[in-house]
Design a protein around this motif. Structure first.
Motif, PDB file in Angstrom:
ATOM      1  N   ASN A  77      24.966 -22.750   3.118  1.00  0.00           N
ATOM      2  CA  ASN A  77      25.157 -22.992   1.693  1.00  0.00           C
ATOM      3  C   ASN A  77      25.512 -21.687   0.995  1.00  0.00           C
ATOM      4  O   ASN A  77      25.671 -20.646   1.634  1.00  0.00           O
ATOM      5  N   TYR A  79      23.899 -19.608  -0.684  1.00  0.00           N
ATOM      6  CA  TYR A  79      22.923 -18.513  -0.634  1.00  0.00           C
ATOM      7  C   TYR A  79      22.657 -18.047   0.803  1.00  0.00           C
ATOM      8  O   TYR A  79      21.813 -17.186   1.022  1.00  0.00           O
ATOM      9  N   SER A  80      23.358 -18.620   1.773  1.00  0.00           N
ATOM     10  CA  SER A  80      23.057 -18.365   3.184  1.00  0.00           C
ATOM     11  C   SER A  80      23.757 -17.145   3.774  1.00  0.00           C
ATOM     12  O   SER A  80      23.431 -16.733   4.879  1.00  0.00           O
ATOM     13  N   ASN A  82      23.730 -14.034   4.305  1.00  0.00           N
ATOM     14  CA  ASN A  82      22.682 -13.018   4.183  1.00  0.00           C
ATOM     15  C   ASN A  82      22.656 -12.185   5.461  1.00  0.00           C
ATOM     16  O   ASN A  82      22.421 -12.718   6.544  1.00  0.00           O
ATOM     17  N   PHE A 120      24.563 -13.468  -3.488  1.00  0.00           N
ATOM     18  CA  PHE A 120      23.846 -14.402  -4.355  1.00  0.00           C
ATOM     19  C   PHE A 120      24.898 -15.129  -5.186  1.00  0.00           C
ATOM     20  O   PHE A 120      25.379 -14.614  -6.196  1.00  0.00           O
ATOM     21  N   LYS A 122      25.757 -18.254  -7.355  1.00  0.00           N
ATOM     22  CA  LYS A 122      25.282 -19.391  -8.145  1.00  0.00           C
ATOM     23  C   LYS A 122      26.482 -20.240  -8.542  1.00  0.00           C
ATOM     24  O   LYS A 122      27.310 -19.829  -9.361  1.00  0.00           O
ATOM     25  N   ASP A 126      24.165 -25.268 -10.663  1.00  0.00           N
ATOM     26  CA  ASP A 126      23.363 -25.547  -9.456  1.00  0.00           C
ATOM     27  C   ASP A 126      21.860 -25.589  -9.736  1.00  0.00           C
ATOM     28  O   ASP A 126      21.081 -26.042  -8.906  1.00  0.00           O
ATOM     29  N   LYS A 128      19.483 -23.431  -9.835  1.00  0.00           N
ATOM     30  CA  LYS A 128      18.546 -22.529  -9.165  1.00  0.00           C
ATOM     31  C   LYS A 128      18.381 -21.233  -9.954  1.00  0.00           C
ATOM     32  O   LYS A 128      19.345 -20.662 -10.474  1.00  0.00           O
ATOM     33  N   VAL A 130      16.304 -17.257  -9.935  1.00  0.00           N
ATOM     34  CA  VAL A 130      15.627 -16.249  -9.126  1.00  0.00           C
ATOM     35  C   VAL A 130      14.451 -15.755  -9.968  1.00  0.00           C
ATOM     36  O   VAL A 130      14.652 -15.125 -11.009  1.00  0.00           O
ATOM     37  N   ASN A 185      12.281 -24.272  -8.479  1.00  0.00           N
ATOM     38  CA  ASN A 185      13.653 -24.264  -7.964  1.00  0.00           C
ATOM     39  C   ASN A 185      14.139 -22.828  -7.764  1.00  0.00           C
ATOM     40  O   ASN A 185      15.265 -22.469  -8.136  1.00  0.00           O
ATOM     41  N   ASN A 186      13.272 -22.028  -7.171  1.00  0.00           N
ATOM     42  CA  ASN A 186      13.528 -20.609  -6.977  1.00  0.00           C
ATOM     43  C   ASN A 186      14.357 -20.386  -5.716  1.00  0.00           C
ATOM     44  O   ASN A 186      14.073 -20.963  -4.666  1.00  0.00           O
ATOM     45  N   VAL A 187      15.370 -19.517  -5.809  1.00  0.00           N
ATOM     46  CA  VAL A 187      16.156 -19.165  -4.636  1.00  0.00           C
ATOM     47  C   VAL A 187      15.277 -18.480  -3.589  1.00  0.00           C
ATOM     48  O   VAL A 187      15.435 -18.684  -2.385  1.00  0.00           O
TER      49      VAL A 187
END
Length: 283
Positions: A77, A79-80, A82, A120, A122, A126, A128, A130, A185-187
């Motif tokens: 997704n 945020y993946s 990383n 990161f 967004k 969405d 979400k 942080v 709903n925190n990343v």
């Protein structure tokens, strides 16, 4: 949850970590001014700093667009993405960009390791956020003196969820936090509550694409959801000097970006041959 319910948790309780802010800066900075170095140590961040032209950041944005589309097709997704500097040649090159390293060198010195990256991204609407957190709470790294570059791939605005920081909170040392509740709903998975007790107004780091910020790993920061119709993508790049140690294998993705490692803490990841994105099910 009230702030008084937060406790100082330790993700790596068995490690003997040095957990405090270390004032940074070289004697004769060449890209930052002495006043900027002093501000970084006093407030915990600097922003905005110019790096790329509109045309240059467009090239990086198009790379990320392709990367995100292929990653999504392979099960990831937004945020993946990383730690992929160790497998994507274009991203490896980006963390070695001399104009970025020149800023970081004025804080950490001429020997520089990049040990981590994270896009990161967004997407519009969405939902979400942080939550307020300190980066150093997450990392088995000692002493805690990582400098993070946050590079704006897209324009970062208040409306699309620009990162916010709370100046001077890096001087507090470890701040109590709670594990995040699913309703947030925190990343990420840590939340510092009741930040108004510090008596400092949050500062949104509004940047145009191609600009960057710098912040220390003890600075409280976070961001609101992106409720705008515009994407907000930023790339974090984590830098240390080679005297810093990463425990429990967290040194495996270190890149010696400049200078030399006289301590031997960081096996250097060579430049990848391509921009290979793995299938999520195979990792």
């Amino acid at each position: 949850m009230a702030a008084t319910q937060d406790t100082i948790l330790e993700a790596f309780p068995d490690l003997n970590r040095v957990k405090r802010f270390f004032p940074l800066g070289v004697d004769n900075p060449t890209t930052l001014t002495i006043a900027q170095v002093e501000r970084f140590n006093r407030e915990g961040f600097l922003s905005p700093l110019d790096v790329f032209s509109d045309e240059e950041i467009q090239v990086h944005r198009e790379f990320f667009d392709r990367c995100l589309a292929e990653a999504a097709a392979r099960g990831w997704n937004s945020y993946s993405i990383n730690g992929w500097h160790a497998r994507l040649r274009t991203l490896w090159d980006l963390v070695c960009e001399p104009r970025i390293l020149d800023y970081v060198q004025d804080l950490l010195g001429e020997d520089l390791i990049c040990w981590g990256t994270h896009y990161f991204c967004k997407m519009p609407g969405d939902g979400k956020a942080v939550a307020w957190h300190q980066d150093a709470s997450y990392w088995p790294i000692t002493p805690s003196k990582t400098v993070t570059v946050w590079l704006a791939i897209d324009d970062a605005t208040v409306e699309n969820g620009a990162m916010q920081v709370i100046p001077t909170t890096h001087l507090q040392g470890q701040i109590a936090y709670s594990e995040s509740d699913a309703s947030e709903n925190n990343v990420l998975n840590q939340t510092v509550h009741g930040v108004e007790r510090f008596g400092v107004e949050p500062v949104p780091l509004v940047m145009r694409a191609g600009q960057m910020s710098l912040h220390t790993d003890w600075l409280l920061h976070g961001s609101e959801p992106n409720n705008s119709p515009h994407r907000r993508c930023g790339l974090t790049m984590r830098f240390v000097s080679p005297d810093v140690e990463a425990k429990q294998g967290w040194n495996r993705q270190g890149i010696l970006c400049r200078g030399e490692d006289r301590y031997g803490h960081w096996p250097h990841v060579p430049r990848p041959e391509s921009d290979h994105i793995p299938d999520r099910r195979s990792t």
